[in-house]
Write an enzyme that holds these catalytic residues in place. Structure first.
Site, PDB file in Angstrom:
ATOM      1  N   HIS A 101      -5.557   8.131   0.446  1.00 27.82           N
ATOM      2  CA  HIS A 101      -4.749   8.458  -0.720  1.00 27.82           C
ATOM      3  C   HIS A 101      -4.713   9.972  -0.874  1.00 27.82           C
ATOM      4  O   HIS A 101      -5.678  10.654  -0.545  1.00 27.82           O
ATOM      5  CB  HIS A 101      -5.254   7.768  -1.985  1.00 27.82           C
ATOM      6  N   ALA A 155      -7.609   3.277   4.391  1.00 21.50           N
ATOM      7  CA  ALA A 155      -6.760   3.368   3.202  1.00 21.50           C
ATOM      8  C   ALA A 155      -6.850   4.770   2.627  1.00 21.50           C
ATOM      9  O   ALA A 155      -7.744   5.069   1.855  1.00 21.50           O
ATOM     10  CB  ALA A 155      -7.217   2.344   2.172  1.00 21.50           C
ATOM     11  N   GLY A 199       0.832  -1.200   0.000  1.00 23.67           N
ATOM     12  CA  GLY A 199       0.000   0.000   0.000  1.00 23.67           C
ATOM     13  C   GLY A 199       0.866   1.249   0.000  1.00 23.67           C
ATOM     14  O   GLY A 199       2.103   1.161   0.043  1.00 23.67           O
ATOM     15  N   ASP A 200       0.225   2.412  -0.092  1.00 22.38           N
ATOM     16  CA  ASP A 200       0.922   3.708  -0.098  1.00 22.38           C
ATOM     17  C   ASP A 200       1.894   3.833  -1.263  1.00 22.38           C
ATOM     18  O   ASP A 200       2.892   4.545  -1.171  1.00 22.38           O
ATOM     19  CB  ASP A 200       1.697   3.932   1.222  1.00 22.38           C
ATOM     20  N   GLU A 201       1.618   3.150  -2.347  1.00 28.58           N
ATOM     21  CA  GLU A 201       2.516   3.203  -3.504  1.00 28.58           C
ATOM     22  C   GLU A 201       2.332   4.494  -4.291  1.00 28.58           C
ATOM     23  O   GLU A 201       3.134   4.805  -5.178  1.00 28.58           O
ATOM     24  CB  GLU A 201       2.260   2.011  -4.447  1.00 28.58           C
TER      25      GLU A 201
HETATM   26  P1  GDP Z   1      -1.849   5.461  -2.095  1.00 31.91           P
HETATM   27  O1  GDP Z   1      -2.560   5.003  -0.879  1.00 31.91           O
HETATM   28  O2  GDP Z   1      -1.215   4.339  -2.850  1.00 31.91           O
HETATM   29  O3  GDP Z   1      -2.694   6.332  -2.976  1.00 31.91           O
HETATM   30  O4  GDP Z   1      -0.626   6.344  -1.601  1.00 31.91           O
HETATM   31  P2  GDP Z   1      -0.636   7.581  -0.581  1.00 31.91           P
HETATM   32  O5  GDP Z   1      -1.420   8.693  -1.125  1.00 31.91           O
HETATM   33  O6  GDP Z   1      -0.941   7.111   0.802  1.00 31.91           O
HETATM   34  O7  GDP Z   1       0.922   7.909  -0.515  1.00 31.91           O
HETATM   35  C1  GDP Z   1       1.554   8.450  -1.531  1.00 31.91           C
HETATM   36  C2  GDP Z   1       2.127   9.778  -1.074  1.00 31.91           C
HETATM   37  O8  GDP Z   1       3.207  10.062  -1.917  1.00 31.91           O
HETATM   38  C3  GDP Z   1       1.157  10.938  -1.235  1.00 31.91           C
HETATM   39  O9  GDP Z   1       1.409  11.891  -0.256  1.00 31.91           O
HETATM   40  C4  GDP Z   1       1.477  11.471  -2.616  1.00 31.91           C
HETATM   41  O10 GDP Z   1       1.196  12.856  -2.755  1.00 31.91           O
HETATM   42  C5  GDP Z   1       2.938  11.223  -2.698  1.00 31.91           C
HETATM   43  N1  GDP Z   1       3.447  10.901  -4.048  1.00 31.91           N
HETATM   44  C6  GDP Z   1       2.819  10.211  -5.040  1.00 31.91           C
HETATM   45  N2  GDP Z   1       3.642  10.069  -6.088  1.00 31.91           N
HETATM   46  C7  GDP Z   1       4.804  10.678  -5.765  1.00 31.91           C
HETATM   47  C8  GDP Z   1       6.063  10.848  -6.428  1.00 31.91           C
HETATM   48  O11 GDP Z   1       6.282  10.392  -7.544  1.00 31.91           O
HETATM   49  N3  GDP Z   1       7.036  11.515  -5.741  1.00 31.91           N
HETATM   50  C9  GDP Z   1       6.861  12.013  -4.506  1.00 31.91           C
HETATM   51  N4  GDP Z   1       7.876  12.658  -3.933  1.00 31.91           N
HETATM   52  N5  GDP Z   1       5.692  11.892  -3.847  1.00 31.91           N
HETATM   53  C10 GDP Z   1       4.686  11.212  -4.461  1.00 31.91           C
END
Ligand code: GDP
Length: 392
Positions: A40, A38, A11-13
């Protein structure tokens, strides 16, 4: 076109950002599993939009669906609805997280002591338990006060006894208050309720539909790192029962963070408890959206990606947070039992627009993933903003 977005790790990808980007080319975005544990985050023009239940396609003004594999906490959902005014349909079969689910959750974590799974105590796991035990309260039950009372009457005493007698925890909930409160939520949600299964199955080959998965492959309760897992399936195949559609050809985009993180307890083979792990934590802002806990960071584990591919059948990959690795002299990737060591790059890549503009070592890192995992990479995310995406 039918496309699923699935996390290939824990998760958190960065699935939220990818769904937000892709949603522009789709008619519908369907969230098919998980609860408000979860989260995002989507970043558009410097504005951060953390969401936990409303699908990430909301900022593209698309028609959104919450299908029956999701469980909702009406307090959280109504707050999000107020913030983003979505065009949303919620399946009437969706289960509701009730206050006693939260009590059970914290009582269990306390009981487990040192062996706790790191549950956020939001009641999600217990809501799924009731769903499977046929004790659950569904969205349709909230809409009629009479039905809600019938359903709560059936389960309330049992949960009260369980909390007081088994867990010996204080039970301070009032049944009538809960019925009044939740039927009030039902009134507010009523205009969004429909039959998502029927709508999606009849539009399956007419509309372009994006299926948004929550969590990640290795949090799946069967194929993940059990028991450090969630209560709902996370694999691409679970879309069919969780939405209520027949098996169909759905392309699957696997979202892979350029390194590995996991939040809470459980195994993490490539974890780095050193300055490199700290670099990833700080540069990647690896603090969980919902719980605010620090994520445990480590090198990319290609064994996981291959296993995730075996389970989900990825059509192609999106590599996210590649920008976070800038500045590390050497990079390691776990393949089989060995770590491959690759040269890092010093350049800031967060404004790169085209693949060929990426530093040579960075391209080599990506090629290494592609060749070893045998899946092609289609998207590379180099920052949290919607526009920070390289398409190959
Ligand atoms: P999800 O649950 O898979 O949607 O992931 P999350 O939102 O919990 O975590 C992803 C975090 O990384 C968020 O704060 C996004 O804004 C950030 N993020 C997403 N893609 C990138 C990236 O390519 N680079 C950086 N530095 N941050 C990113």
């Amino acid at each position: 076109m039918l496309l699923a977005v699935i996390g290939a790790q824990w998760g958190d990808e960065g699935k939220g950002k990818i769904v937000d980007f892709l949603a522009k080319d789709f008619d519908y975005v369907v969230r098919f599993n998980g609860g408000n544990n979860a989260g995002h985050t989507v970043v558009v023009n410097g504005h951060k939009h953390p969401l936990s239940l409303v699908p990430s396609g909301v900022w593209r003004k698309k028609r959104l669906f919450i299908s029956q594999g999701v469980v909702i906490d009406p307090v959280v959902l109504l707050k999000e609805i107020k913030e983003c005014n979505p065009d949303l349909i919620i399946d009437y079969r969706v289960h509701i997280v009730m206050p006693y689910h939260k009590l059970l959750d914290s009582a269990t974590e306390e009981y487990k002591g040192k062996k706790k799974t790191g549950s956020l105590k939001l009641g999600i796991g217990y809501c799924y338990e009731d769903k499977n035990n046929r004790f659950g309260i569904r969205v349709e039950d909230l809409i009629s006060r009479k039905k809600l009372k019938e359903r709560v009457d059936q389960v309330f005493e049992l949960q009260k006894r369980r909390i007081e007698k088994v867990f010996r925890t204080k039970f301070n909930l009032d049944k009538d208050k809960i019925i009044a409160e939740y039927s009030h939520y039902g009134k507010k949600l009523a205009r969004y309720v429909g039959d998502v299964s029927r709508i999606i199955s009849s539009d399956l080959f007419i509309k372009d539909i994006l299926f948004e998965g929550a969590h990640g492959t290795f949090l799946d309760p069967v194929f993940g790192t059990y028991p450090y897992t969630v209560a709902v399936h996370t694999l691409s195949g679970s879309i069919f029962p969780y939405v209520g559609i027949p098996p169909s050809k759905i392309d699957v985009l696997g979202v892979v963070k350029a390194y590995t993180t996991r939040v809470g307890g459980g195994p993490h083979e490539t974890e780095l408890k050193n300055t490199i792990g700290e670099h990833m934590l700080l540069r990647g802002r690896e603090i969980a959206t919902v719980s605010k806990r620090k994520r445990r960071c480590g090198w990319l584990d290609l064994n996981m990606i291959k296993e995730a591919h075996r389970l989900n059948g990825f059509s192609y990959l999106a590599i996210t947070k590649l920008d976070v690795l800038s500045g590390l002299k050497k990079l390691k990737i776990l393949v089989g039992k060995k770590y491959a060591e690759l040269n890092g790059w010093g350049e800031d890549i967060s404004s790169v627009k085209k693949y060929h503009q990426l530093p040579r070592n960075c391209r080599f890192y990506l090629k290494f993933i592609e060749e070893n995992a045998r899946i092609s990479i289609k998207y590379i995310s180099v920052g949290p903003e919607r526009r920070q995406l390289v398409i190959i």
